[in-house]
Design a protein around this motif. Structure first.
Motif, PDB file in Angstrom:
ATOM      1  N   ASP A 129       2.739  16.265   3.794  1.00  0.00           N
ATOM      2  CA  ASP A 129       1.543  15.431   3.747  1.00  0.00           C
ATOM      3  C   ASP A 129       0.311  16.297   3.984  1.00  0.00           C
ATOM      4  O   ASP A 129       0.389  17.345   4.610  1.00  0.00           O
ATOM      5  CB  ASP A 129       1.640  14.343   4.832  1.00  0.00           C
ATOM      6  CG  ASP A 129       0.595  13.264   4.675  1.00  0.00           C
ATOM      7  OD1 ASP A 129       0.113  13.048   3.541  1.00  0.00           O
ATOM      8  OD2 ASP A 129       0.268  12.617   5.691  1.00  0.00           O
ATOM      9  N   GLY A 130      -0.831  15.868   3.474  1.00  0.00           N
ATOM     10  CA  GLY A 130      -2.061  16.627   3.651  1.00  0.00           C
ATOM     11  C   GLY A 130      -2.641  17.075   2.328  1.00  0.00           C
ATOM     12  O   GLY A 130      -3.099  18.208   2.176  1.00  0.00           O
ATOM     13  N   GLU A 131      -2.613  16.194   1.336  1.00  0.00           N
ATOM     14  CA  GLU A 131      -3.167  16.427   0.003  1.00  0.00           C
ATOM     15  C   GLU A 131      -2.471  17.563  -0.752  1.00  0.00           C
ATOM     16  O   GLU A 131      -3.091  18.289  -1.523  1.00  0.00           O
ATOM     17  CB  GLU A 131      -4.683  16.656   0.072  1.00  0.00           C
ATOM     18  CG  GLU A 131      -5.426  15.898  -1.009  1.00  0.00           C
ATOM     19  CD  GLU A 131      -6.887  15.622  -0.716  1.00  0.00           C
ATOM     20  OE1 GLU A 131      -7.729  16.380  -1.202  1.00  0.00           O
ATOM     21  OE2 GLU A 131      -7.158  14.652   0.007  1.00  0.00           O
ATOM     22  N   ASN A 132      -1.190  17.721  -0.500  1.00  0.00           N
ATOM     23  CA  ASN A 132      -0.400  18.682  -1.272  1.00  0.00           C
ATOM     24  C   ASN A 132       0.148  18.061  -2.552  1.00  0.00           C
ATOM     25  O   ASN A 132       0.556  18.775  -3.467  1.00  0.00           O
ATOM     26  CB  ASN A 132       0.761  19.211  -0.419  1.00  0.00           C
ATOM     27  CG  ASN A 132       0.272  20.105   0.705  1.00  0.00           C
ATOM     28  OD1 ASN A 132      -0.472  21.052   0.467  1.00  0.00           O
ATOM     29  ND2 ASN A 132       0.666  19.797   1.923  1.00  0.00           N
ATOM     30  N   VAL A 133       0.181  16.743  -2.602  1.00  0.00           N
ATOM     31  CA  VAL A 133       0.572  16.049  -3.822  1.00  0.00           C
ATOM     32  C   VAL A 133      -0.581  16.138  -4.812  1.00  0.00           C
ATOM     33  O   VAL A 133      -1.749  15.911  -4.458  1.00  0.00           O
ATOM     34  CB  VAL A 133       0.899  14.570  -3.521  1.00  0.00           C
ATOM     35  CG1 VAL A 133       1.202  13.805  -4.812  1.00  0.00           C
ATOM     36  CG2 VAL A 133       2.064  14.469  -2.547  1.00  0.00           C
ATOM     37  N   LEU A 134      -0.288  16.490  -6.048  1.00  0.00           N
ATOM     38  CA  LEU A 134      -1.325  16.537  -7.072  1.00  0.00           C
ATOM     39  C   LEU A 134      -1.763  15.121  -7.430  1.00  0.00           C
ATOM     40  O   LEU A 134      -0.963  14.180  -7.401  1.00  0.00           O
ATOM     41  CB  LEU A 134      -0.816  17.246  -8.325  1.00  0.00           C
ATOM     42  CG  LEU A 134      -0.361  18.695  -8.164  1.00  0.00           C
ATOM     43  CD1 LEU A 134       0.186  19.226  -9.488  1.00  0.00           C
ATOM     44  CD2 LEU A 134      -1.507  19.564  -7.675  1.00  0.00           C
ATOM     45  N   PHE A 135      -3.037  14.961  -7.780  1.00  0.00           N
ATOM     46  CA  PHE A 135      -3.518  13.636  -8.138  1.00  0.00           C
ATOM     47  C   PHE A 135      -2.745  13.083  -9.336  1.00  0.00           C
ATOM     48  O   PHE A 135      -2.456  11.884  -9.406  1.00  0.00           O
ATOM     49  CB  PHE A 135      -5.016  13.668  -8.443  1.00  0.00           C
ATOM     50  CG  PHE A 135      -5.577  12.299  -8.757  1.00  0.00           C
ATOM     51  CD1 PHE A 135      -5.681  11.330  -7.775  1.00  0.00           C
ATOM     52  CD2 PHE A 135      -5.982  11.979 -10.051  1.00  0.00           C
ATOM     53  CE1 PHE A 135      -6.169  10.061  -8.062  1.00  0.00           C
ATOM     54  CE2 PHE A 135      -6.477  10.721 -10.349  1.00  0.00           C
ATOM     55  CZ  PHE A 135      -6.576   9.755  -9.356  1.00  0.00           C
TER      56      PHE A 135
ATOM     57  N   GLY B 106       0.843  -1.192   0.000  1.00  0.00           N
ATOM     58  CA  GLY B 106       0.000   0.000   0.000  1.00  0.00           C
ATOM     59  C   GLY B 106       0.874   1.236   0.000  1.00  0.00           C
ATOM     60  O   GLY B 106       1.921   1.258   0.650  1.00  0.00           O
ATOM     61  N   THR B 107       0.463   2.258  -0.725  1.00  0.00           N
ATOM     62  CA  THR B 107       1.251   3.476  -0.715  1.00  0.00           C
ATOM     63  C   THR B 107       1.056   4.227   0.597  1.00  0.00           C
ATOM     64  O   THR B 107       0.026   4.117   1.258  1.00  0.00           O
ATOM     65  CB  THR B 107       0.870   4.417  -1.874  1.00  0.00           C
ATOM     66  OG1 THR B 107      -0.514   4.802  -1.740  1.00  0.00           O
ATOM     67  CG2 THR B 107       1.097   3.744  -3.215  1.00  0.00           C
ATOM     68  N   SER B 108       2.068   4.999   0.961  1.00  0.00           N
ATOM     69  CA  SER B 108       1.990   5.921   2.094  1.00  0.00           C
ATOM     70  C   SER B 108       1.966   7.334   1.533  1.00  0.00           C
ATOM     71  O   SER B 108       2.926   7.754   0.871  1.00  0.00           O
ATOM     72  CB  SER B 108       3.205   5.742   3.009  1.00  0.00           C
ATOM     73  OG  SER B 108       3.376   6.875   3.844  1.00  0.00           O
ATOM     74  N   SER B 109       0.898   8.063   1.782  1.00  0.00           N
ATOM     75  CA  SER B 109       0.809   9.432   1.251  1.00  0.00           C
ATOM     76  C   SER B 109       1.901  10.315   1.838  1.00  0.00           C
ATOM     77  O   SER B 109       2.466  11.167   1.148  1.00  0.00           O
ATOM     78  CB  SER B 109      -0.571  10.039   1.534  1.00  0.00           C
ATOM     79  OG  SER B 109      -0.787  10.179   2.930  1.00  0.00           O
ATOM     80  N   ALA B 110       2.225  10.095   3.112  1.00  0.00           N
ATOM     81  CA  ALA B 110       3.252  10.913   3.755  1.00  0.00           C
ATOM     82  C   ALA B 110       4.619  10.650   3.139  1.00  0.00           C
ATOM     83  O   ALA B 110       5.401  11.578   2.891  1.00  0.00           O
ATOM     84  CB  ALA B 110       3.284  10.639   5.251  1.00  0.00           C
ATOM     85  N   ALA B 111       4.915   9.374   2.872  1.00  0.00           N
ATOM     86  CA  ALA B 111       6.210   9.034   2.275  1.00  0.00           C
ATOM     87  C   ALA B 111       6.322   9.583   0.861  1.00  0.00           C
ATOM     88  O   ALA B 111       7.365  10.113   0.471  1.00  0.00           O
ATOM     89  CB  ALA B 111       6.394   7.520   2.277  1.00  0.00           C
TER      90      ALA B 111
END
Length: 252
Positions: A49-55, A35-40
């Motif tokens: 972290d906190g939805e700063n990565v673009l989809f 599973g991916t880690s959004s924070a990593a």
């Protein structure tokens, strides 16, 4: 197939990854799923972290992982990368199209730099709508709802979690993820409260896998702690290179 992994006697251990090499290492070490880690992922590309990565950035990374690894892949989609059920469902469908079999979606959001719980009724309605849209599209995917009362240390976290679990089960969740729950008594109450598989996460003082199995836990994940450990190891190696004026530490 992925849903069945949550019904076995032994808990499903999810190896949280952030790129192709970490996914392939997990595969070589006989994990059953990743599973991916959004924070990593956020840290890897220089973001918070906190939805700063673009989809679109997430899709690029996930597509590469899915192509490289044969393991079932579940993806952390934070709060869904969209403000409406239709956009969130569209995002999930795009992930499924590149081979993703599950998603984690959070019942908290970051507002002006601070994470807070969403209204549980509004979140439940959103979840129900997303599930309906996925069904209309003929898309099967495991929706693991991350409920953040323990993560945010809210008052009466157990009671808050139990109330939310009941709503989310009725709205189409396939599993419940409670990051930062660690007390055996609380875990036992939670697992006894629902037919949904309960997912806990690696934190200090979390009971070992044998105890978690006895408590009824069906899924155990690592969050971003593996990535943090890798960075700490890298820092230690590089410190040795500078201190010793030698690359010997790289070949130990």
């Amino acid at each position: 197939m992925f849903k069945e992994l949550h019904r076995k006697d032994e808990p499903l251990i999810i190896c949280n990854v952030w790129d192709v090499p970490s996914a392939l290492i997990a595969e070589r070490n006989a994990f059953s799923a990743i599973g991916t880690s959004s924070a990593a992922i956020a840290k890897m590309i220089g973001k918070e972290d906190g939805e700063n990565v673009l989809f679109e950035e997430l899709m690029s990374i996930v597509s590469a992982i899915s192509k490289a690894s044969r393991l079932p892949l579940t993806v952390d989609i934070e709060s869904g990368y969209g403000e409406t059920p239709r956009i969130i469902a569209k995002n999930i469908i795009e992930l499924v199209q590149v081979g993703v079999v599950g998603v984690n979606i959070e019942d908290s959001i970051v507002v002006q730099g601070k994470r807070q719980l969403c209204d549980s009724t509004a979140f439940s309605k959103m979840l129900k709508s997303v599930r309906a849209l996925l069904s209309e599209a003929g898309v099967e995917v495991f929706i693991n709802v991350r409920s953040d009362a323990y993560l945010l240390s809210v008052n009466c976290a157990l009671e808050v979690s139990l109330a939310r679990i009941e709503k989310y089960q009725q709205s189409g969740a396939d599993g419940i993820f409670l990051p930062c729950i660690k007390e055996p008594d609380d875990i036992k109450v939670v697992t006894a409260s629902t037919a949904l598989p309960i997912n806990v996460m690696c934190v200090p003082d979390l009971p070992d896998f044998v105890v978690l199995k006895k408590l009824g836990v069906k899924r155990i994940s690592m969050g971003n702690f593996v990535h943090e450990a890798i960075l700490a190891s890298l820092s230690s190696v590089l410190t040795s290179v500078v201190k010793e004026q030698s690359f010997k530490q790289l070949f130990v």
